[in-house]
Write a protein that holds these residues in place. Structure first.
Motif, PDB file in Angstrom:
ATOM      1  N   GLY A   1      32.938  48.643  33.050  1.00 30.41           N
ATOM      2  CA  GLY A   1      31.728  47.689  33.383  1.00 30.41           C
ATOM      3  C   GLY A   1      32.171  47.651  34.894  1.00 30.41           C
ATOM      4  O   GLY A   1      31.438  47.364  35.413  1.00 30.41           O
ATOM      5  N   LEU A   2      32.975  47.593  35.379  1.00 27.97           N
ATOM      6  CA  LEU A   2      32.946  48.381  37.016  1.00 27.97           C
ATOM      7  C   LEU A   2      31.940  49.476  37.557  1.00 27.97           C
ATOM      8  O   LEU A   2      32.631  50.746  37.192  1.00 27.97           O
ATOM      9  N   SER A   3      31.535  49.199  38.705  1.00 27.91           N
ATOM     10  CA  SER A   3      31.032  50.332  39.248  1.00 27.91           C
ATOM     11  C   SER A   3      31.470  50.742  40.543  1.00 27.91           C
ATOM     12  O   SER A   3      32.689  51.769  40.463  1.00 27.91           O
ATOM     13  N   GLU A   4      32.749  50.535  40.721  1.00 23.79           N
ATOM     14  CA  GLU A   4      33.238  50.949  41.985  1.00 23.79           C
ATOM     15  C   GLU A   4      35.545  49.900  42.308  1.00 23.79           C
ATOM     16  O   GLU A   4      35.133  48.845  41.444  1.00 23.79           O
ATOM     17  N   PRO A   5      36.024  50.053  42.634  1.00 19.36           N
ATOM     18  CA  PRO A   5      36.945  49.263  42.482  1.00 19.36           C
ATOM     19  C   PRO A   5      36.955  48.086  43.136  1.00 19.36           C
ATOM     20  O   PRO A   5      36.422  47.773  43.745  1.00 19.36           O
ATOM     21  N   VAL A   6      37.502  46.810  42.470  1.00 20.10           N
ATOM     22  CA  VAL A   6      38.006  45.833  42.469  1.00 20.10           C
ATOM     23  C   VAL A   6      39.159  45.101  42.947  1.00 20.10           C
ATOM     24  O   VAL A   6      40.569  45.775  42.043  1.00 20.10           O
ATOM     25  N   GLU A   7      39.690  44.050  43.610  1.00 22.42           N
ATOM     26  CA  GLU A   7      40.874  43.268  44.288  1.00 22.42           C
ATOM     27  C   GLU A   7      40.327  42.411  43.958  1.00 22.42           C
ATOM     28  O   GLU A   7      40.831  41.588  44.590  1.00 22.42           O
ATOM     29  N   VAL A   8      41.953  42.018  43.017  1.00 27.86           N
ATOM     30  CA  VAL A   8      42.486  40.873  43.177  1.00 27.86           C
ATOM     31  C   VAL A   8      43.633  40.584  44.045  1.00 27.86           C
ATOM     32  O   VAL A   8      44.314  40.942  43.341  1.00 27.86           O
ATOM     33  N   LEU A   9      44.092  38.867  44.703  1.00 26.58           N
ATOM     34  CA  LEU A   9      45.136  38.771  45.229  1.00 26.58           C
ATOM     35  C   LEU A   9      44.739  37.397  44.930  1.00 26.58           C
ATOM     36  O   LEU A   9      44.455  36.816  44.639  1.00 26.58           O
ATOM     37  N   ARG A  10      45.826  37.133  44.600  1.00 28.40           N
ATOM     38  CA  ARG A  10      46.651  35.556  43.936  1.00 28.40           C
ATOM     39  C   ARG A  10      47.779  34.876  44.538  1.00 28.40           C
ATOM     40  O   ARG A  10      48.970  35.730  45.341  1.00 28.40           O
ATOM     41  N   ASP A  11      47.006  33.536  45.324  1.00 26.92           N
ATOM     42  CA  ASP A  11      48.155  33.488  46.550  1.00 26.92           C
ATOM     43  C   ASP A  11      48.395  32.961  45.677  1.00 26.92           C
ATOM     44  O   ASP A  11      49.132  32.392  44.199  1.00 26.92           O
ATOM     45  N   THR A  12      50.175  31.599  46.798  1.00 24.87           N
ATOM     46  CA  THR A  12      50.981  31.139  46.421  1.00 24.87           C
ATOM     47  C   THR A  12      50.141  29.683  44.034  1.00 24.87           C
ATOM     48  O   THR A  12      51.531  29.529  44.146  1.00 24.87           O
ATOM     49  N   TRP A  13      49.390  29.375  45.005  1.00 19.60           N
ATOM     50  CA  TRP A  13      49.090  28.740  43.866  1.00 19.60           C
ATOM     51  C   TRP A  13      47.960  28.964  42.613  1.00 19.60           C
ATOM     52  O   TRP A  13      47.790  28.473  41.871  1.00 19.60           O
TER      53      TRP A  13
ATOM     54  N   PRO B   1      42.777  33.094  42.627  1.00 15.36           N
ATOM     55  CA  PRO B   1      42.281  34.127  42.777  1.00 15.36           C
ATOM     56  C   PRO B   1      41.203  34.447  44.283  1.00 15.36           C
ATOM     57  O   PRO B   1      40.654  33.828  44.415  1.00 15.36           O
ATOM     58  N   HIS B   2      41.804  35.440  44.867  1.00 15.57           N
ATOM     59  CA  HIS B   2      41.068  35.565  46.004  1.00 15.57           C
ATOM     60  C   HIS B   2      40.756  37.075  45.656  1.00 15.57           C
ATOM     61  O   HIS B   2      41.280  38.191  45.155  1.00 15.57           O
ATOM     62  N   ILE B   3      39.275  37.152  44.780  1.00 15.21           N
ATOM     63  CA  ILE B   3      38.447  38.235  45.145  1.00 15.21           C
ATOM     64  C   ILE B   3      37.717  39.142  45.595  1.00 15.21           C
ATOM     65  O   ILE B   3      36.678  39.198  46.405  1.00 15.21           O
ATOM     66  N   TYR B   4      37.672  40.709  45.843  1.00 14.49           N
ATOM     67  CA  TYR B   4      37.146  41.643  47.005  1.00 14.49           C
ATOM     68  C   TYR B   4      36.999  43.065  46.443  1.00 14.49           C
ATOM     69  O   TYR B   4      37.265  43.097  45.339  1.00 14.49           O
ATOM     70  N   ALA B   5      35.066  42.648  45.826  1.00 17.73           N
ATOM     71  CA  ALA B   5      34.389  43.974  45.446  1.00 17.73           C
ATOM     72  C   ALA B   5      33.718  44.600  46.536  1.00 17.73           C
ATOM     73  O   ALA B   5      32.621  44.032  47.867  1.00 17.73           O
TER      74      ALA B   5
ATOM     75  N   MET C   1      27.110  51.957  32.872  1.00 12.19           N
ATOM     76  CA  MET C   1      28.842  51.611  33.896  1.00 12.19           C
ATOM     77  C   MET C   1      29.818  52.583  33.490  1.00 12.19           C
ATOM     78  O   MET C   1      29.456  53.598  32.403  1.00 12.19           O
ATOM     79  N   VAL C   2      30.993  52.661  34.565  1.00 13.50           N
ATOM     80  CA  VAL C   2      31.849  53.438  34.192  1.00 13.50           C
ATOM     81  C   VAL C   2      33.177  52.250  33.893  1.00 13.50           C
ATOM     82  O   VAL C   2      33.183  51.420  34.488  1.00 13.50           O
ATOM     83  N   MET C   3      34.266  53.590  33.831  1.00 14.03           N
ATOM     84  CA  MET C   3      35.806  52.269  33.329  1.00 14.03           C
ATOM     85  C   MET C   3      36.398  52.845  35.360  1.00 14.03           C
ATOM     86  O   MET C   3      36.119  54.285  36.025  1.00 14.03           O
ATOM     87  N   THR C   4      36.457  52.068  35.056  1.00 15.24           N
ATOM     88  CA  THR C   4      37.214  51.859  36.159  1.00 15.24           C
ATOM     89  C   THR C   4      38.271  50.295  36.954  1.00 15.24           C
ATOM     90  O   THR C   4      38.481  50.181  35.678  1.00 15.24           O
ATOM     91  N   ARG C   5      38.954  50.918  38.149  1.00 15.35           N
ATOM     92  CA  ARG C   5      40.410  49.814  37.588  1.00 15.35           C
ATOM     93  C   ARG C   5      40.178  48.532  38.475  1.00 15.35           C
ATOM     94  O   ARG C   5      39.601  48.040  39.574  1.00 15.35           O
ATOM     95  N   MET C   6      41.250  47.615  38.614  1.00 17.05           N
ATOM     96  CA  MET C   6      40.596  46.464  39.309  1.00 17.05           C
ATOM     97  C   MET C   6      42.356  46.177  39.698  1.00 17.05           C
ATOM     98  O   MET C   6      43.295  45.821  38.513  1.00 17.05           O
ATOM     99  N   THR C   7      42.612  46.111  40.548  1.00 20.44           N
ATOM    100  CA  THR C   7      43.582  45.966  41.001  1.00 20.44           C
ATOM    101  C   THR C   7      44.482  44.495  41.241  1.00 20.44           C
ATOM    102  O   THR C   7      43.838  44.163  42.233  1.00 20.44           O
ATOM    103  N   THR C   8      45.335  44.300  40.731  1.00 19.01           N
ATOM    104  CA  THR C   8      46.009  42.908  40.747  1.00 19.01           C
ATOM    105  C   THR C   8      47.018  42.435  42.071  1.00 19.01           C
ATOM    106  O   THR C   8      47.943  43.556  41.711  1.00 19.01           O
TER     107      THR C   8
END
Length: 571
Positions: free
Chosen positions: A61-73, A76-80, A1-8
């Motif tokens: 723990g992530l191997s590549e960046p992940v994007e998390v979009l939170r909507d009006t409510w 979470p919408h998770i894109y990996a 596992m490597v250090m990587t980012r989760m964009t929210t």
């Protein structure tokens, strides 16, 4: 596992702080204390502990960046970019939002509540430990999905990462601050597969004891008259069963197993486990095809009637990665979604009510209570010595978990020399509740949907409605259902002579199913719906369905000569 980012990123999420404060107030019942110094500003504490919902988070723990979009409510919408990263991110995000709930869910499933809530939870901890899976873990992981082990491991590691981050930043949720203990980043793949959620909605053993006590008190004719089965079935005491062996104490160990309102004080109620059985929970679902839809496509609706609590039982999430694109609701401690849709199919469920448990009355040796009679000879019970840590006590309580060939021993009567063992589908590989959906989240059509069912949609039993973008609608009644060749499962049975043993399980291709009904809709409401959907179906699946009035009303409306809109379904 490597250090990587989760964009929210977040949309409208201004209510988060207020919601967090409400969670703190509703999640635990605290006894009244004498008035002391002014209380801290709980709302401010809650706001200070809110997890990061925008920007970039660097996480191990992530191997590549992940994007998390939170909507009006706040959903979470998770894109990996991989399955492992997708479920790691799901675990991380749900722990950000529901850390307190997850900690108590884990402790409830592992039998570790007394450690933080006190001695009134020792009995409940014993029950959880009795239910724990003791089979082959490789078989268990593979039942839910070909990548099951990796999915559960990634999900657990994501939860642990969020917990550790909160601890390191001194931002654990306010519930922990109030009660004076920390969440523990100790989740594993096995943690996810607790059997306690399945017990909650599969309680045939409870009704067996209740029915036996009613027959004992009133006689079989009166008990049948006052409380008939659905569908009707003439009651008969199994040969060899002595009703004098049956007492309410048999299910004392299960008391409170369905109660997720944690308390720091002992209950003053003298009620038994039988008094606490609730039968008023219900659900509805329905689906209409294009001929009854204003959209020209099927519309599916699902209405699971669960108690309104805070934090909620369900957690809504959207999961997107190569091979995955599904949105729906799950329980916070479970990866994937249980109810929802992908980009090709949709599904929803209600509890059906198949009989998945039996209580066996074992004859024990008067000279050695750890032996029981089995097929004409004495056999040793399996005995596990365990220690239960108890809050406020320096000395843990010792607990002897005992098992016969039928399952865990729930109660021992040392005077009558009887032990009561539970056989449950939950003990089988694939017997963790609500995780069978992992095998259908990637399905593209009815055939793939059906093919995913036998792999692990085992417990609890469900009436599923289905729709797809091709315009098809369908119904499946599914669960791992024991075959009982010479008894009906309505009462406890003697275990000594082997006369009342499961003869395998009903093959899934023999369970009720229907595709594209000429009525143009399907619906179910926890009732005996199978004869209405599959006329002439004869296999006995259970006798404890709910009354059909909800089903009848929905069917009456959907039978109208008209088309229905999405707004109609919501009203």
């Amino acid at each position: 596992m490597v250090m990587t980012r989760m964009t929210t990123r977040k949309s409208v999420f201004a209510a988060a702080a207020a919601a967090a404060a409400v969670v703190a107030a509703a999640a635990v019942v605290v006894p009244t204390r004498a008035q002391g110094p002014a209380r801290p500003d709980l709302a401010a504490q809650a706001r200070a502990a809110i997890a990061q919902h925008s920007g970039t988070i660097i996480v191990r723990g992530l191997s590549e960046p992940v994007e998390v979009l939170r909507d009006t409510w706040g959903v979470p919408h998770i894109y990996a970019k991989s399955t492992e990263d997708l479920f790691f991110a799901q675990g991380f995000v749900v722990a950000q939002d529901r850390m307190w709930q997850l900690e108590m869910w884990r402790r409830n499933g592992e039998g570790r509540l007394a450690e933080v809530l006190g001695p009134q939870y020792v009995t409940r901890d014993k029950f959880a430990r009795l239910l724990a899976f003791r089979g082959n873990w490789d078989d268990e992981f593979k039942k839910y999905h070909p990548e099951g082990k990796n999915i559960f491991k990634a999900f657990a590691e994501g939860i642990n990462a969020a917990i550790q981050k909160a601890i390191d930043e001194k931002k654990v949720p306010i519930e922990f601050q109030t009660l004076g203990f920390q969440p523990q980043p100790v989740w594993t793949a096995q943690t996810v597969l607790t059997r306690m959620p399945g017990w909650t909605l599969s309680r045939n053993a409870s009704s067996e004891v209740t029915r036996a006590l009613e027959i004992k008190a009133l006689g079989i004719a009166k008990a049948q008259d006052l409380k008939p089965t659905l569908p009707a079935k003439k009651l008969a005491v199994p040969p060899g069963l002595d009703l004098n062996d049956i007492s309410p104490a048999i299910l004392d160990v299960t008391r409170g197993a369905n109660d997720l309102q944690w308390t720091l004080k002992s209950s003053q109620s003298a009620s038994t486990a039988l008094d606490q059985i609730k039968s008023d929970l219900g659900s509805n679902n329905w689906v209409v095809d294009a001929t009854k839809s204003t959209t020209g496509r099927p519309i599916l609706a699902n209405d699971p009637h669960r108690e309104v609590v805070n934090p909620a039982l369900r957690y809504v999430v959207h999961l997107n990665a190569p091979g995955w694109n599904a949105l729906g609701a799950t329980e916070p401690g479970l990866p994937g979604i249980s109810i929802g849709h992908n980009d090709r199919i949709a599904w929803g469920f209600t509890i059906l009510g198949m009989d998945q448990q039996d209580l066996y009355v074992e004859e024990t040796d008067a000279q050695n209570p750890d032996r029981y009679r089995s097929n004409g000879r004495w056999e040793d019970m399996a005995v596990e010595r365990q220690l239960i840590a108890v809050q406020g006590s320096a000395t843990p309580q010792e607990f002897a978990a005992k098992f016969t060939r039928h399952g865990p021993v729930l109660y021992e009567d040392t005077v009558r020399h009887r032990a009561f063992a539970l056989r449950s589908v939950g003990a089988e590989p694939g017997g963790a509740g609500y995780l069978g959906s992992l095998n259908i989240m990637q399905a593209n059509n009815w055939q793939e949907f059906k093919a995913g069912m036998p792999k692990a949609w085992f417990i609890p039993s469900h009436s599923l409605v289905y729709a797809d973008v091709g315009g098809h609608i369908g119904y499946l009644g599914v669960a791992q259902t024991p075959v009982r060749k010479n008894w009906d499962g309505l009462l406890p049975v003697p275990g000594a002579e082997g006369k009342y043993e499961w003869d395998g399980f009903v093959p899934y291709d023999q369970l009720p199913q229907s595709l594209d009904t000429p009525k143009h809709f399907y619906n179910s409401s926890n009732n005996d719906v199978v004869p209405k959907i599959v006329p002439g179906y004869t296999l006995p699946l259970g006798y404890e369905y709910n009354a059909p009035y909800r089903y009848d009303r929905v069917a009456e409306v959907l039978s109208q000569n008209r088309k229905f809109s999405i707004e109609d379904m919501e009203s």
